[in-house]
Design an enzyme around this catalytic site. Structure first.
Site, short mmCIF file in Angstrom:
data_model
loop_
_atom_site.label_atom_id
_atom_site.label_comp_id
_atom_site.label_asym_id
_atom_site.label_seq_id
_atom_site.Cartn_x
_atom_site.Cartn_y
_atom_site.Cartn_z
N GLN A 94 0.99 -10.95 -3.51
CA GLN A 94 -0.40 -10.54 -3.44
C GLN A 94 -0.86 -9.99 -4.80
OE1 GLN A 94 -0.05 -7.67 -0.16
NE2 GLN A 94 -1.49 -8.93 0.99
N LYS A 117 -15.29 -3.09 5.40
CA LYS A 117 -14.74 -3.97 4.38
C LYS A 117 -15.72 -5.07 4.01
CE LYS A 117 -12.38 -7.05 7.64
NZ LYS A 117 -11.14 -7.81 7.91
N ASP A 153 -2.48 -7.38 -5.59
CA ASP A 153 -2.86 -6.18 -4.86
C ASP A 153 -3.31 -5.08 -5.81
OD1 ASP A 153 -3.23 -4.94 -2.47
OD2 ASP A 153 -1.12 -4.94 -1.88
N HIS A 212 -8.61 -0.55 -0.79
CA HIS A 212 -7.69 -1.68 -0.96
C HIS A 212 -8.51 -2.86 -1.46
CE1 HIS A 212 -4.69 0.13 1.98
NE2 HIS A 212 -5.80 0.71 2.35
N ARG A 251 6.59 -11.54 5.34
CA ARG A 251 6.07 -11.44 6.70
C ARG A 251 6.63 -12.55 7.56
NH1 ARG A 251 -0.29 -10.14 5.15
NH2 ARG A 251 0.19 -8.36 3.78
N HIS A 256 -5.18 -0.85 -5.67
CA HIS A 256 -5.73 0.27 -4.89
C HIS A 256 -6.45 1.22 -5.83
CE1 HIS A 256 -2.53 -1.29 -2.24
NE2 HIS A 256 -3.39 -0.97 -1.29
N CYS A 275 0.80 -1.23 0.00
CA CYS A 275 0.00 0.00 0.00
C CYS A 275 0.84 1.29 0.00
CB CYS A 275 -0.96 0.02 1.19
SG CYS A 275 -1.60 -1.58 1.68
#
Length: 617
Positions: A429, A513, A431, A559, A411, A433, A382
């Site tokens: 990911q 979410k 991912d 997100h 992680r 945005h 992000c």
């Protein structure tokens, strides 16, 4: 002349067809419409007869280890699906209907009777253990998703011990002993615990804040601190519907500095048929285990020399990943997303601004020092996307701005929690945005839902569990924007026609979410897709745009991920398909088998021509 032959066991993960060539001849190569987009290298190979036979036999062992249904990834022993129904099965771009007997397997949520049975079984098991092993000290024994467990401080147990414990449980059940609740004072509970010398019960008592203290007795022979609920008597349990499954080590309170306990897992059901269905479900899940299939099909590995939780994609697995990524990128471009690539590390200050160092440090790897500055492996994508947004001044006319990246993150996970592709330390990911205005939230969310459905349907996932999570007690942002964002999520789901559940207070501290769980061939649900509205990061990074009055305003940040992570999703796919991938994902689609060595050069020519036609579109 040539013969195009389908592999006997339909092992599409290895190859789908074999060409047996005896002499040169010209023939047209027909590209199936299904395969018009993705054709990576090494999907067409030359094999000897012995290699082909070996692979076919290996695939038979892999795919036919237990009853195997070629065209039915949706046919399952489901823990959620009820009754006899006609299953619609998307497979290899065809749809087939098949009548399937499906036994209802109730859950703890759907059946209070089942929950009571499982909770009582935990007590019965603890009573049986202490009858057989008087030195054993008891700790806790809750019900869990498919049964129950109890932790004991005692010498290690074996499978032979589990059989003895089960026989003693059967005797206790057969005696039809009553379950009796008793309320006592805290002092009385303490006195009784000291009398039986149960130190763990004393620690549990200290953690109980309510009075009076509740105790449940099995007859007049055994008791435990417990709030219930239980069945009325042990005779209400069908002993033929109870099974002890395994024993494992578990630290007291999950703290590795505290004693290692013996945890006995069991399963319990309302009747014998349910237990048989559950056992069959477990066998099917074991057959589909992605860790075993990943090794048998040579798809991926985790190398000890490199470290736990770090995935190595083998050539066949890498081809499947390439197909998935290629399709993902094409679909996102068609839906108005710009693709990004961003670094794997950044200055640690970036993670201070984002708040990750304050709230997420335990899940981040240690920092590294480079030229007197601290750098950090990224746990999220992000902040990078925000930096790219801020590279220029944006106008309200620019919105919505959609950016997407297949971004690898790192992680820290404890070694004991690592699990194949499902729990790793490095993963990619899918991912994305979206930066938008307040009045664009609903349309953007609806667009994400449409995109999610389109992508998941490519893999045959059409059954979802959808949750809408609302504002928690601790959160950032004004009430007005929370209400607008939550309403936008709800309205988008209504427009889509998807049923959903409200998770009151389950939202993130930075915004509401939507979470979507996909249902696989066994009826298991996997958390993959998520859509999150964020009021926090735009404020932390001072993200702005210029409105129609030339004033600076703050945009809304969304997100979203569809697959979640490529590694985890690939593990789900392996188990969903039981290793038998549909044709468009198959890493090897054609093998050319020469009848004699004299056809070898021609075989190479066929492979070359085939590849050229695939790649030419």
């Amino acid at each position: 002349m040539f013969v195009l032959q389908k592999m006997a066991t339909s092992p599409s993960s290895l190859c789908s067809f074999s060409l047996f060539l005896s002499k040169p001849s010209s023939f047209p190569l027909v590209k199936p419409p299904l395969l018009s987009l993705h054709f990576p290298l090494k999907r067409f190979i030359i094999s000897t007869a012995s290699e082909l036979q070996h692979d076919t036999q290996a695939r038979r062992r892999t795919l036919l280890g237990s009853p195997y249904t070629k065209t039915s990834p949706q046919i399952s022993l489901s823990t959620a699906v009820v009754a006899t129904e006609s299953a619609t099965v998307p497979h290899n771009d065809t749809v087939e209907n098949e009548e399937t007997e499906k036994l209802v397997l109730p859950t703890n949520d759907s059946s209070e009777k089942l929950l009571r049975i499982r909770h009582t079984c935990a007590h019965v098991m603890a009573m049986a253990v202490q009858k057989l092993y008087p030195e054993a000290k008891v700790t806790i024994g809750p019900w869990i998703e498919n049964g129950f467990y109890y932790d004991f401080d005692m010498d290690p147990l074996t499978d032979k011990d589990l059989k003895r414990i089960k026989k003693e449980m059967d005797r206790i059940i057969g005696r039809n002993l009553p379950l009796v609740r008793e309320d006592v004072s805290r002092d009385e509970a303490q006195r009784r615990i000291l009398a039986v010398n149960e130190p763990y019960k004393m620690e549990i008592l200290e953690s109980i804040k309510e009075d009076p203290i509740t105790i449940y007795h099995i007859g007049d022979e055994w008791w435990d601190l417990c709030a219930g609920p239980h069945v009325e008597s042990t005779g209400n349990i069908n002993r033929k519907a109870v099974e002890l499954e395994s024993v494992a080590g578990a630290y007291w309170r999950g703290d590795e500095k505290k004693p290692m306990l013996q945890r006995i897992y069991g399963t319990a059901w309302e009747n014998e048929d349910q237990l048989k269905a559950y056992v069959h479900f477990k066998e099917e899940a074991k057959r589909r285990d992605h860790r075993r299939l990943g090794q048998d099909l040579d798809l991926f590995s985790i190398q000890d020399e490199a470290g736990g939780g770090l995935v190595f994609w083998h050539p066949k697995g890498a081809i499947i990943r390439h197909i998935i990524e290629d399709s993902w990128k094409k679909t996102h471009i068609e839906h108005g997303y710009d693709l990004l690539y961003t670094p794997h590390v950044a200055k640690a200050d970036l993670w201070k601004i984002s708040g990750h160092l304050d709230f997420y440090r335990e899940n981040m790897f240690d920092q590294m020092k480079i030229e007197d500055e601290q750098y950090q492996l990224r746990p999220m994508n992000c902040p990078y996307h925000i930096l790219l947004y801020k590279r220029k001044l944006n106008s309200y006319r620019d919105f919505p701005i959609r950016v997407a990246e297949l971004g690898t993150v790192y992680r820290y996970e404890l070694s004991g929690s690592l699990h194949g592709l499902f729990r790793v330390r490095g993963f990619t990911q899918d991912d994305a945005h979206i930066f938008c205005l307040e009045d664009q939230i609903k349309d953007e969310i609806r667009g994400v839902l449409d995109l999610t459905e389109e992508i998941l349907l490519q893999f045959g996932f059409s059954r979802y569990e959808v949750n809408l999570s609302t504002r928690p007690e601790k959160s950032v942002g004004d009430d007005d924007i929370w209400e607008k964002a939550t309403s936008a999520l709800r309205n988008a789901l209504d427009d889509k026609g998807w049923s959903f559940q409200i998770d009151e207070g389950g939202g993130a501290f930075y915004g509401p979410k939507i979470d979507l769980k996909i249902e696989d061939a066994l009826g298991r649900k996997w958390q993959c897709s998520t859509i999150q509205v964020d009021f926090n990061l735009p404020q932390r990074f001072d993200v702005t745009y210029v409105d129609s009055n030339t004033e600076k305003k703050r945009p809304i940040m969304i997100h979203r991920a569809v697959l979640g992570s490529l590694e985890r999703f690939f593990g789900v796919l392996i188990e969903h398909y039981a290793g038998d991938f549909p044709l468009w994902l198959s890493p090897v689609q054609v093998r050319v088998l020469p009848v004699t060595d004299t056809q070898l050069e021609y075989c190479k020519e066929v492979i070359s021509k085939t590849e050229r036609q695939w790649y030419s579109g």
